[in-house]
Design a protein around this motif. Sequence first.
Motif: not given
Length: 333
Positions: A184-185, A240-243, A249-255, A267-272
Amino acid sequence: MEVNSRRPTLQDVADLAGVSRALVSIVIRDVPGASDATRVRVKAAADELGYRPDNAARLLRQHRSRLIGVSYVAAQTFHAELLDEIYMAAERSRYDVVLSAVSERRPDSRATRTLLDDRCEAILLLGSQAPEAEIVDLADKVPVVVIARKMSSVHVDVVRTDDEAGAVMAVNHLVELGHRSIAHVDGGRGPGAQERRQGYRKAMRAAGLEPRILPGGLTEEFGAAAARSMVEGGLPGAVFAFNDRCALGVLDVFLRAGISVPGDVSVIGFDNSALAGLAHIDLTSVGQDTAFLGGAAVERISERLDGGSGPLGKDIVAQPQLVVRGSTGPAGH
């Protein structure tokens, strides 16, 4: 040619229409007391002169501004989407909205002071990070509703999403996909961060899994920093990222590191947010009901200002909804 820049008045309309000023007022306010023919003549004169009612002056005479001030974080996409719902709800309740942004160099206190100076009758605080004592002090001056942040004070009304339940949804989704290593970030001191951490820990314990919490925040930079630490220190099976912005930001680094999502890491976010639904991002996210949040907040303000306020300290909670997209997949996929 001389240009007359003076704003047309009721008397100007009355002179052109050939009726009394009082009769013009009756027509403009759309109340009984004028014939159909007179109404047509007065409205035609008003249109010809470009007359528009001075609502600000009228409200000033009534000691009302009918303005709702909204303090929001300029950098938050979720806040921008929530503002649209607030505008619509305010219009239905015959209020106008005044915005004041919070940024790195413009603190919450400056934003709210501007709204008070603009004679706002009530204030909505979107995800405010101001100290609770400061918010309570503000609530002594005008009605205040806090959106997207849990409060312990009984003097302030709150409209929020059940952040803890949303975090549980996120973890349970990943567990159902077979993931056993879920990081969890977190959101640091951001609104809702504590509740999402609690929900994450609760769901991980229930699944018999070891929590792994990485420091994070509200923006892409925090997510990227956490992702780099994962690349260097060992990848989990899921994040699981905070938002959503943190997740981006996680996706960008992984890519950039050649790590496949969801092949190597889900990877999952929050807010949709709107960003999550873009085809090239396709982010699974825990959704917040912006229409409910914005509508409930304005409704509560209307109750406070227009009578029948009821007790203070209402805690109105909306349930989140998981929106599954392509960024999450089975473990070992």
